[in-house]
Design an enzyme around this catalytic site. Sequence first.
Site, PDB file in Angstrom:
ATOM      1  N   GLU A 128     -22.660   1.706  64.694  1.00 32.71           N
ATOM      2  CA  GLU A 128     -23.948   1.506  65.113  1.00 32.71           C
ATOM      3  C   GLU A 128     -24.542   0.236  64.233  1.00 32.71           C
ATOM      4  O   GLU A 128     -24.295   0.004  63.152  1.00 32.71           O
ATOM      5  CB  GLU A 128     -24.987   2.823  64.273  1.00 32.71           C
ATOM      6  CG  GLU A 128     -26.201   2.602  64.927  1.00 32.71           C
ATOM      7  CD  GLU A 128     -27.136   3.569  64.466  1.00 32.71           C
ATOM      8  OE1 GLU A 128     -26.771   4.586  63.965  1.00 32.71           O
ATOM      9  OE2 GLU A 128     -28.341   3.573  64.664  1.00 32.71           O
ATOM     10  N   GLY A 268     -26.166   4.204  53.775  1.00 31.19           N
ATOM     11  CA  GLY A 268     -25.890   5.499  53.279  1.00 31.19           C
ATOM     12  C   GLY A 268     -25.139   6.201  53.855  1.00 31.19           C
ATOM     13  O   GLY A 268     -24.197   6.672  53.315  1.00 31.19           O
ATOM     14  N   ALA A 269     -25.213   6.452  55.115  1.00 33.97           N
ATOM     15  CA  ALA A 269     -24.195   7.277  55.925  1.00 33.97           C
ATOM     16  C   ALA A 269     -24.279   6.995  57.528  1.00 33.97           C
ATOM     17  O   ALA A 269     -25.383   6.332  57.805  1.00 33.97           O
ATOM     18  CB  ALA A 269     -24.117   8.707  55.613  1.00 33.97           C
ATOM     19  N   MET A 270     -23.333   7.633  58.143  1.00 30.51           N
ATOM     20  CA  MET A 270     -23.411   7.482  59.606  1.00 30.51           C
ATOM     21  C   MET A 270     -23.147   8.676  60.509  1.00 30.51           C
ATOM     22  O   MET A 270     -21.944   9.301  60.029  1.00 30.51           O
ATOM     23  CB  MET A 270     -22.602   6.259  59.941  1.00 30.51           C
ATOM     24  CG  MET A 270     -22.581   5.785  61.551  1.00 30.51           C
ATOM     25  SD  MET A 270     -24.012   5.406  61.948  1.00 30.51           S
ATOM     26  CE  MET A 270     -24.061   6.027  63.814  1.00 30.51           C
ATOM     27  N   GLU A 271     -23.815   8.832  61.333  1.00 31.04           N
ATOM     28  CA  GLU A 271     -23.886  10.348  62.055  1.00 31.04           C
ATOM     29  C   GLU A 271     -22.985  10.484  63.075  1.00 31.04           C
ATOM     30  O   GLU A 271     -22.906  11.164  64.189  1.00 31.04           O
ATOM     31  CB  GLU A 271     -25.396  10.547  62.640  1.00 31.04           C
ATOM     32  CG  GLU A 271     -25.530   9.755  63.694  1.00 31.04           C
ATOM     33  CD  GLU A 271     -26.630   8.525  63.342  1.00 31.04           C
ATOM     34  OE1 GLU A 271     -26.524   8.164  62.087  1.00 31.04           O
ATOM     35  OE2 GLU A 271     -27.355   8.092  64.278  1.00 31.04           O
ATOM     36  N   ASN A 272     -21.859   9.649  63.081  1.00 33.98           N
ATOM     37  CA  ASN A 272     -20.704   9.654  64.047  1.00 33.98           C
ATOM     38  C   ASN A 272     -20.353  11.121  64.643  1.00 33.98           C
ATOM     39  O   ASN A 272     -20.137  11.997  63.736  1.00 33.98           O
ATOM     40  CB  ASN A 272     -19.365   9.026  63.638  1.00 33.98           C
ATOM     41  CG  ASN A 272     -19.728   7.805  62.904  1.00 33.98           C
ATOM     42  OD1 ASN A 272     -20.289   6.860  63.708  1.00 33.98           O
ATOM     43  ND2 ASN A 272     -19.341   7.567  61.707  1.00 33.98           N
ATOM     44  N   HIS A 304     -29.634  15.040  56.615  1.00 44.08           N
ATOM     45  CA  HIS A 304     -30.006  13.705  57.657  1.00 44.08           C
ATOM     46  C   HIS A 304     -29.094  13.680  58.717  1.00 44.08           C
ATOM     47  O   HIS A 304     -29.294  13.778  59.959  1.00 44.08           O
ATOM     48  CB  HIS A 304     -30.483  12.398  56.787  1.00 44.08           C
ATOM     49  CG  HIS A 304     -30.893  11.666  57.746  1.00 44.08           C
ATOM     50  ND1 HIS A 304     -32.030  11.246  57.934  1.00 44.08           N
ATOM     51  CD2 HIS A 304     -30.240  10.584  58.838  1.00 44.08           C
ATOM     52  CE1 HIS A 304     -32.321  10.276  58.631  1.00 44.08           C
ATOM     53  NE2 HIS A 304     -31.283   9.815  59.150  1.00 44.08           N
ATOM     54  N   GLU A 305     -27.856  13.364  58.340  1.00 43.47           N
ATOM     55  CA  GLU A 305     -26.630  13.130  59.117  1.00 43.47           C
ATOM     56  C   GLU A 305     -26.553  14.318  59.922  1.00 43.47           C
ATOM     57  O   GLU A 305     -26.124  14.064  61.180  1.00 43.47           O
ATOM     58  CB  GLU A 305     -25.563  12.595  58.716  1.00 43.47           C
ATOM     59  CG  GLU A 305     -25.499  11.462  57.648  1.00 43.47           C
ATOM     60  CD  GLU A 305     -26.366  10.160  58.236  1.00 43.47           C
ATOM     61  OE1 GLU A 305     -26.378  10.061  59.461  1.00 43.47           O
ATOM     62  OE2 GLU A 305     -27.430   9.748  57.464  1.00 43.47           O
ATOM     63  N   GLU A 327     -34.400   8.138  64.409  1.00 47.78           N
ATOM     64  CA  GLU A 327     -34.642   7.863  62.990  1.00 47.78           C
ATOM     65  C   GLU A 327     -35.867   8.734  62.382  1.00 47.78           C
ATOM     66  O   GLU A 327     -35.684   9.383  61.378  1.00 47.78           O
ATOM     67  CB  GLU A 327     -34.503   6.586  62.423  1.00 47.78           C
ATOM     68  CG  GLU A 327     -33.068   5.879  62.833  1.00 47.78           C
ATOM     69  CD  GLU A 327     -31.884   6.754  62.090  1.00 47.78           C
ATOM     70  OE1 GLU A 327     -32.106   7.704  61.374  1.00 47.78           O
ATOM     71  OE2 GLU A 327     -30.569   6.423  62.631  1.00 47.78           O
TER      72      GLU A 327
END
Length: 883
Positions: A128, A268-272, A304-305, A327
């Site tokens: 992303e 921070g992180a990624m929601e794959n 969140h993720e 988001e």
Amino acid sequence: MREASPKTIYLKDYQPPEYLVDAVDLFFELDPHSTRVTSRLKLRHDPAVEDRRSVLTLDGERLEVESVKLNGRMLREGEYCASETGLVIHAVPDRPFELEIVNRLSPEANTALEGLYLSNGMFCTQCEPHGFRRITYYIDRPDVMSLFTTTVVADKSRYPVLLSNGNPVARGELRNGRHWVKWEDPFKKPCYLFALVAGQLACREDRFVTASGREIALRIYVEPHDLDKCDHAMQSLKHAMRWDEEHFGREYDLDLYMIVAVSHFNMGAMENKGLNIFNTKFVLARPDTATDADYEHIEGVIGHEYFHNWTGNRITCRDWFQLSLKEGLTVFRDQEFSASRSSPAVKRIEDVNLLRTRQFAEDAGPLAHPVRPESYIEINNFYTLTVYEKGGEVVRMIQTLVGPEGFRKGMDLYFDRHDGQAVTCDDFVRCMEDANAIDLSQFRLWYSQAGTPELRLDPVYDAGTRTLRLSVRQSCPPTPGQPVKQPLHIPLALGLLARDGRELPLRLAGEAEAGPTTRVLHVRAAEQVFEFLDVPERPVVSALRGFSAPVGLKMERSAEELAFLFIHDTDAFNRWDAGQSLMVQVMLGLIERIRAGENPQSLDPNLIGTFRTLLAQPAADLSYQALLLGLPSEDYVASLMSVADPDAIHRARQTVRKTLATALAEDFLRLYREHHAAETGGLEPAERNRRRLKNACLGFIAELETPESYDLCVRQFREARTMTDQIAALGAIVNSAHPDKADCLESFYARWREEALVIDKWFGLQASCHLPGTLEKVKALTAHPDFDLRNPNRVRSLIGAFSQANPVNFHAADGSGYEFLGDQIVALDAINPQVAARMLGALTQWRRYDQGRQQAMRRQLQRIAGLDGVSKDVYEVVVKSLA
Ligand code: B3K
Ligand code: ZN
């Protein structure tokens, strides 16, 4: 300067994709130097698009094409054309067709950390928003959703764990010590949710049984030495899964949920889908290595993720202008989750504090943009506080307008109507309207209009008629590209307090009887009057309760009124906020005197008295009490001045801290001792709250700079059972003239040198020290063997902390702080443009300062704008800042 100015992309130019991808089959032969990717795409024209052309354009960057086959036939050069931005195939059939592309890329050369790269020797991805085009040629846009299968081949001893989205469906061994695993994701997704990980990873495993009784395997993958730091992340995940079932009726959909923690990560992180990739900072925690705040952030980001699985993955964005669709909504959901896990009031205060100091500044600066931006050069620059936090506030306002039940109905409709689709912010708002029979047309302006509205309240009480006339005026300053603003639909929650602290019943003109004591007024016009009847005495107005709208509130209030609300308001947010306003008043008064050449050393006795009352009041929630004692930040005060004066602000704030510490030394000590004696090192909310209050007291005590205060700090530092206590003590020591400062810093480093996240704290504490001489130390630290511009966490902990959490030193009048930042950005842009553009943030606010500082900041911006080969990311920020 760049050769050609990069292109601006506009929302108004959106066109649906000409081609759809029904299936993607990926085959990776992993190699750090040269990875080979074979991609088989099943493509067809979108029947909804009438204007058919036979040219197919795929996105691709930094790729080397090996071969292209169309329906099994190898294309000759001339039948396709590869460029720096992608691949054009000149003639494709009208009916569905298959394309097979083989390309190569170099993960080890990828320091931008977008696409496929190496983090501490392990392969990982970040797609992303536009990383997938750095892996293979594709239609890289979120409204192209497809079914993915992925086979990963790699050396077995170096990369024993091979992961991708969905479920593993086959695996095997090959010659030369290699092995492979095939993954299949049963859900259609845009390519930005693709992920791949390969490396030597240890796994912490657990399970979760959903509300409908399905068993989900949960796996957290980390580097082996971190396996003892995964418990909290795992618990957080399970809490988040349960919460989404209970609050939104949403169950997880795959049989496996994986999280991988990597040390090199841009955010921070990624929601794959099914395979979240996280910055280690938001996974790893042990009481001796992570602070209570870290624990809370981990829970929030894991939530969140996870919540993105429904708000983001199952229902995704049509285009990147709609980023806040996923988001803002997911921020709102994670805020509600975190609020339910501890104290809603404390969580709300923390969130508003961030919004008001940082997002308001963004909204008032040269990069201001609406929650749904209208144009961008580099979309990575729009993962902003406006899109995230203000976007979250917009969703919260909808909930306030339709009520919690109406909001749930709207969410249910949204999930029903749009599951599996790529949609817009407008589609979301329409669901809320349809489910609640409400008209949100004026409210929609919150998505399109940038800038922070100002709300001016003017209450006039008439004792004769026992009425309170409240006039409300709204306005919004111009922002780039939007000189004139329209009035917004603003929910204004408010209550009235009697002089003895009672809540007064509220009856609005036209109502037969009084309603609840907090009312939400619908402000829609530029000027509006609300009349309250049967008001028995001149009330104190508690306005914008719970911070019901992201606006700047303006209302004449005396110090007495504020002090009264600070002690009596029943709305926890407003009580805290009254204290903040009171302290701001005091600080602005001091600033004026300092600027007039005085050297004020004393404070209004009323503030000291109010603090004394507060310290004596036993509080049910110690975290909340700690927040009440917190002074407004220097940045917040700066945002309230027409020309910010960082030196005067710093001196004023220090004067308040020192004066309070001296006048109330006994009280701070008593509270400190009481709570320190009860310290168990436990992690329950009550223990964390206790530590927070205790360390707030320690901070004041440290201001005394006496042998006793030094002793207290160093003892807590040496005997600490938690990182929270250790860091609080070390922070106090670093910011004082403590005789053991160098020793403490050295012993801390020696003890934690193997723990990267703790060493980040060590860099960060030194970079944010407010004492003179800090810049020289920071410069020296850039040469420390542990400093590395290629690691974003390190960059943020040193360069970020200095430029964003140390106003007095960063804004040194001689411009040395700016020059240092300029140097770092020049070096960083060649390595990681995304992080370089983030680091520029501090310079973009130049208009807020005096002439001398303005010039010095602009000099750095101009220097960066003139760099050879400057990235799109940095170019957009400097050019817009200088405009
Ligand atoms: N969606 C990602 C952010 C991607 C940022 C790309 N520069 C994480 C999140 O918001 O959950
Ligand atoms: Zn997100």
